[in-house]
Design an enzyme around this catalytic site. Structure first.
Site, PDB file in Angstrom:
ATOM      1  N   PRO A 156       0.827  -1.205   0.000  1.00  0.00           N
ATOM      2  CA  PRO A 156       0.000   0.000   0.000  1.00  0.00           C
ATOM      3  C   PRO A 156       0.863   1.258   0.000  1.00  0.00           C
ATOM      4  CG  PRO A 156      -0.817  -1.592   1.595  1.00  0.00           C
ATOM      5  CD  PRO A 156       0.508  -2.105   1.123  1.00  0.00           C
ATOM      6  N   GLU A 157       0.514   2.208  -0.867  1.00  0.00           N
ATOM      7  CA  GLU A 157       1.240   3.463  -0.944  1.00  0.00           C
ATOM      8  C   GLU A 157       0.361   4.576  -0.377  1.00  0.00           C
ATOM      9  OE1 GLU A 157       3.010   3.949  -4.858  1.00  0.00           O
ATOM     10  OE2 GLU A 157       3.291   1.783  -5.044  1.00  0.00           O
TER      11      GLU A 157
END
Length: 290
Positions: A2-3
């Protein structure tokens, strides 16, 4: 992994549900406890799992916020402030449920490692399939030095000036631009997915040496990064593999990606190329990106 957009989505959904709630009880999975006994500190970092759980009991969640790819739960207990720092790692996810059976996918249910039960008997569950994420309880953010070295938020007014100055330092100027923009000390929250997309948008090859880019190219690239990050926030993030929001739902940005994970360039139709940069697979077009 996840960014920034995926983490922002989680935070926005958690706020109205858990802010103001008080933690009644905390359960830590046997897997995490066993890892600590073996000296590996899986997920719960900086403290022994039982002590971590006991410390959290009785704390009220005052605020939920994001900084780069981190989630901060600001807590209060007997008038004293604390912060629960969370990083989702590769496969971490939060779920708000009444029972574990409400978590739709078995792969998350069977890897529920930190369970916070509130006084209203609802639960906040941290599940992590590969256990690369972390939960760390501190008195204040300065107690965890790595947080002090993060670049400004990419949407902050001073973020571009900071990026430009960092990119001109000798230790960054000689590196591939893809590696530099994925470095959280240069730009916060930009990982493999959105670095790939921004570079393709500006037709810059990921292996291009940072110091050889003109300032106008750096500015255009920075704008492309912030644009694609905002687009992803608006579309609920990218669910490439294991990212889920707190309801177990996938994001929608993956349907709009132009280069990440593609076999063929959408512009020229040529097969894409791949190269490993900073340990991540970088996809690009050998004809369109220079």
């Amino acid at each position: 992994m996840p960014e920034l957009p995926e983490v922002e989505g989680v935070v926005r959904e958690l706020r109205p549900i858990i802010e103001g709630k008080t933690i009644k009880h905390v359960d830590i999975s046997p897997v995490v406890i066993a890892s600590h006994r073996a000296g590996k500190q899986s997920i719960v970092k900086g403290s022994e799992p039982t002590a971590f759980a006991e410390a959290l009991e009785g704390m009220q969640i005052i605020q939920v916020e994001r900084r780069s790819k981190y989630i901060f739960l600001h807590l209060m207990k007997q008038g004293e402030p604390y912060v629960l720092i969370n990083h989702l790692g590769m496969t971490g996810a939060w779920f708000t449920v009444h029972t574990l059976n409400e978590i739709r996918e078995e792969k998350f249910r069977k890897h529920a490692h930190v369970i916070l039960t509130f006084t209203d008997d609802t639960m906040l569950v941290y599940a992590d399939i590969r256990r690369f994420g972390e939960c760390r309880l501190v008195r204040e953010l300065s107690d965890h030095p790595p947080l002090l070295k993060m670049a400004p938020e990419p949407f902050d007014d001073d973020a571009y000036a900071f990026f430009l100055a960092q990119s001109e330092l000798p230790k960054y100027a000689k590196k591939a631009i893809k590696e530099v923009i994925m470095d959280g000390h240069v730009i916060s929250g930009c990982g493999n997915i959105y670095a790939t997309e921004a570079l393709f948008h500006e037709r810059i090859r990921p292996t291009h040496v940072t110091g050889q880019l003109h300032e106008s190219q750096k500015r255009a690239l920075f704008i492309a990064i912030t644009t694609v990050l905002q687009q992803s926030i608006d579309r609920g993030g990218s669910s490439i593999s294991d990212y889920r929001n707190i309801n177990g739902e996938a994001g929608g940005m993956q349907d709009y990606l132009q280069m990440y994970g593609k076999k063929v360039c959408p512009l020229c139709g040529e097969p894409t190329l791949q190269e490993t940069i900073a340990g991540r697979t970088s996809t690009y077009c050998g004809r369109c990106q220079h």
